[in-house]
Scaffold this motif. Sequence first.
Motif, mmCIF file in Angstrom:
data_model
loop_
_atom_site.group_PDB
_atom_site.id
_atom_site.type_symbol
_atom_site.label_atom_id
_atom_site.label_comp_id
_atom_site.label_asym_id
_atom_site.label_seq_id
_atom_site.Cartn_x
_atom_site.Cartn_y
_atom_site.Cartn_z
ATOM 1 N N LYS A 39 -5.190 -8.273 6.540
ATOM 2 C CA LYS A 39 -4.844 -8.152 5.121
ATOM 3 C C LYS A 39 -5.079 -6.698 4.708
ATOM 4 C CE LYS A 39 -4.503 -12.447 3.258
ATOM 5 N NZ LYS A 39 -3.376 -12.850 2.511
ATOM 6 N N PRO A 40 -4.044 -5.996 4.265
ATOM 7 C CA PRO A 40 -4.226 -4.597 3.866
ATOM 8 C C PRO A 40 -5.310 -4.409 2.803
ATOM 9 C CG PRO A 40 -1.895 -5.100 4.040
ATOM 10 C CD PRO A 40 -2.640 -6.404 4.198
ATOM 11 N N SER A 41 -5.390 -5.328 1.850
ATOM 12 C CA SER A 41 -6.390 -5.177 0.782
ATOM 13 C C SER A 41 -7.810 -5.244 1.326
ATOM 14 C CB SER A 41 -6.191 -6.237 -0.301
ATOM 15 O OG SER A 41 -6.302 -7.541 0.257
ATOM 16 N N VAL A 42 -8.027 -6.073 2.324
ATOM 17 C CA VAL A 42 -9.353 -6.215 2.934
ATOM 18 C C VAL A 42 -9.695 -4.941 3.714
ATOM 19 C CG1 VAL A 42 -10.730 -7.525 4.598
ATOM 20 C CG2 VAL A 42 -9.215 -8.728 2.997
ATOM 21 N N GLN A 43 -8.740 -4.452 4.495
ATOM 22 C CA GLN A 43 -8.971 -3.223 5.258
ATOM 23 C C GLN A 43 -9.174 -2.020 4.331
ATOM 24 O OE1 GLN A 43 -9.447 -2.627 8.515
ATOM 25 N NE2 GLN A 43 -9.332 -4.804 8.965
ATOM 26 N N LEU A 44 -8.419 -1.970 3.249
ATOM 27 C CA LEU A 44 -8.558 -0.861 2.302
ATOM 28 C C LEU A 44 -9.941 -0.869 1.655
ATOM 29 C CD1 LEU A 44 -7.025 1.522 1.051
ATOM 30 C CD2 LEU A 44 -6.251 -0.022 -0.736
ATOM 31 N N LEU A 45 -10.404 -2.035 1.265
ATOM 32 C CA LEU A 45 -11.734 -2.138 0.663
ATOM 33 C C LEU A 45 -12.808 -1.762 1.679
ATOM 34 C CD1 LEU A 45 -13.430 -2.796 -1.809
ATOM 35 C CD2 LEU A 45 -13.385 -5.203 -1.098
ATOM 36 N N ALA A 46 -12.667 -2.231 2.901
ATOM 37 C CA ALA A 46 -13.626 -1.863 3.948
ATOM 38 C C ALA A 46 -13.600 -0.359 4.184
ATOM 39 C CB ALA A 46 -13.302 -2.613 5.239
ATOM 40 N N GLY A 47 -12.417 0.209 4.230
ATOM 41 C CA GLY A 47 -12.294 1.657 4.422
ATOM 42 C C GLY A 47 -12.984 2.443 3.326
ATOM 43 N N ARG A 48 -12.822 2.000 2.100
ATOM 44 C CA ARG A 48 -13.487 2.686 0.979
ATOM 45 C C ARG A 48 -15.005 2.582 1.112
ATOM 46 N NH1 ARG A 48 -11.701 -0.039 -3.998
ATOM 47 N NH2 ARG A 48 -12.991 1.518 -5.035
ATOM 48 N N VAL A 66 -4.430 -0.103 7.544
ATOM 49 C CA VAL A 66 -3.667 -0.388 6.323
ATOM 50 C C VAL A 66 -2.275 0.211 6.432
ATOM 51 C CG1 VAL A 66 -3.490 -0.006 3.823
ATOM 52 C CG2 VAL A 66 -5.718 -0.528 4.854
ATOM 53 N N ILE A 67 -2.208 1.456 6.883
ATOM 54 C CA ILE A 67 -0.911 2.140 6.997
ATOM 55 C C ILE A 67 -0.042 1.467 8.055
ATOM 56 C CG2 ILE A 67 0.179 4.318 7.662
ATOM 57 C CD1 ILE A 67 -2.303 5.689 6.291
ATOM 58 N N GLU A 68 -0.653 0.982 9.113
ATOM 59 C CA GLU A 68 0.088 0.247 10.134
ATOM 60 C C GLU A 68 0.686 -1.035 9.542
ATOM 61 O OE1 GLU A 68 -1.181 -2.364 13.979
ATOM 62 O OE2 GLU A 68 -2.082 -0.377 13.833
ATOM 63 N N SER A 72 4.038 2.016 3.386
ATOM 64 C CA SER A 72 4.330 2.549 2.055
ATOM 65 C C SER A 72 3.099 2.648 1.156
ATOM 66 C CB SER A 72 5.392 1.684 1.367
ATOM 67 O OG SER A 72 4.851 0.408 1.057
ATOM 68 N N ASP A 73 1.931 2.358 1.688
ATOM 69 C CA ASP A 73 0.717 2.391 0.876
ATOM 70 C C ASP A 73 0.250 3.837 0.686
ATOM 71 O OD1 ASP A 73 -1.951 2.268 -0.136
ATOM 72 O OD2 ASP A 73 -2.105 0.212 0.582
ATOM 73 N N HIS A 74 0.628 4.410 -0.436
ATOM 74 C CA HIS A 74 0.307 5.810 -0.719
ATOM 75 C C HIS A 74 -1.188 6.028 -0.902
ATOM 76 C CE1 HIS A 74 -0.227 4.889 -5.006
ATOM 77 N NE2 HIS A 74 0.825 4.088 -4.851
ATOM 78 N N TYR A 75 -1.877 5.065 -1.487
ATOM 79 C CA TYR A 75 -3.314 5.230 -1.709
ATOM 80 C C TYR A 75 -4.069 5.262 -0.379
ATOM 81 C CZ TYR A 75 -8.044 4.691 -3.382
ATOM 82 O OH TYR A 75 -9.400 4.892 -3.606
ATOM 83 N N ALA A 76 -3.665 4.443 0.577
ATOM 84 C CA ALA A 76 -4.304 4.464 1.899
ATOM 85 C C ALA A 76 -4.131 5.830 2.542
ATOM 86 C CB ALA A 76 -3.726 3.364 2.787
ATOM 87 N N ARG A 77 -2.967 6.427 2.365
ATOM 88 C CA ARG A 77 -2.746 7.772 2.906
ATOM 89 C C ARG A 77 -3.629 8.806 2.199
ATOM 90 N NH1 ARG A 77 1.138 8.011 6.607
ATOM 91 N NH2 ARG A 77 2.630 6.292 6.676
ATOM 92 N N LEU A 78 -3.775 8.657 0.892
ATOM 93 C CA LEU A 78 -4.631 9.585 0.149
ATOM 94 C C LEU A 78 -6.074 9.507 0.643
ATOM 95 C CD1 LEU A 78 -4.976 11.562 -2.319
ATOM 96 C CD2 LEU A 78 -5.673 9.526 -3.589
ATOM 97 N N VAL A 79 -6.615 8.307 0.727
ATOM 98 C CA VAL A 79 -8.017 8.183 1.140
ATOM 99 C C VAL A 79 -8.185 8.475 2.633
ATOM 100 C CG1 VAL A 79 -8.851 6.788 -0.779
ATOM 101 C CG2 VAL A 79 -7.818 5.653 1.187
ATOM 102 N N LEU A 80 -7.155 8.246 3.437
ATOM 103 C CA LEU A 80 -7.212 8.694 4.823
ATOM 104 C C LEU A 80 -7.300 10.216 4.852
ATOM 105 C CD1 LEU A 80 -7.087 8.382 7.891
ATOM 106 C CD2 LEU A 80 -4.584 8.249 7.693
ATOM 107 N N GLY A 81 -6.508 10.865 4.020
ATOM 108 C CA GLY A 81 -6.569 12.326 3.937
ATOM 109 C C GLY A 81 -7.948 12.812 3.517
ATOM 110 N N ARG A 82 -8.552 12.144 2.560
ATOM 111 C CA ARG A 82 -9.913 12.493 2.127
ATOM 112 C C ARG A 82 -10.913 12.299 3.262
ATOM 113 N NH1 ARG A 82 -10.945 15.893 -1.900
ATOM 114 N NH2 ARG A 82 -10.790 14.955 -3.943
#
Length: 128
Positions: A39-48, A66-68, A72-82
């Motif tokens: 679930k992208p939302s679960v991975q994104l929250l874990a990543g944060r 998440v990107i995989e 199209s998840d722009h926020y995942a790319r932003l926080v990956l960049g951070r």
Amino acid sequence: MTTESTVEAFRKAESLVAQRRPLEALHVLGPVLEIAPDKPSVQLLAGRAYLFSAQFQRAELAFLRVIELDPSDHYARLVLGRTLQRQGRLSEAQTQVRLAATMYPDPAYQEVLGEINAHIALDPRSSE
């Protein structure tokens, strides 16, 4: 874990991340990650949570997942960049944040890109 308790755990973890209590959030999120690793939302929250607890390699893997799952998840790319920026990998960070800013032309994204560009300009070796 029932669907209801999974949702409750996810919401609790979201709240803990918002309160800057990432280690507690990861503890609560653990069972959810086991049940719903795709679930992208679960991975994104874990990543944060990983990012906020300075577990940069784990954060990177979560954001890449998440990107995989959703390119199209722009926020995942932003926080990956951070995350990459925090690891000193400025060229890779620049690429991800530039993509995010292109996908979602928000001034905050442009600000992050400008910050990375400034770091690269100050130390050109950092973009190698």
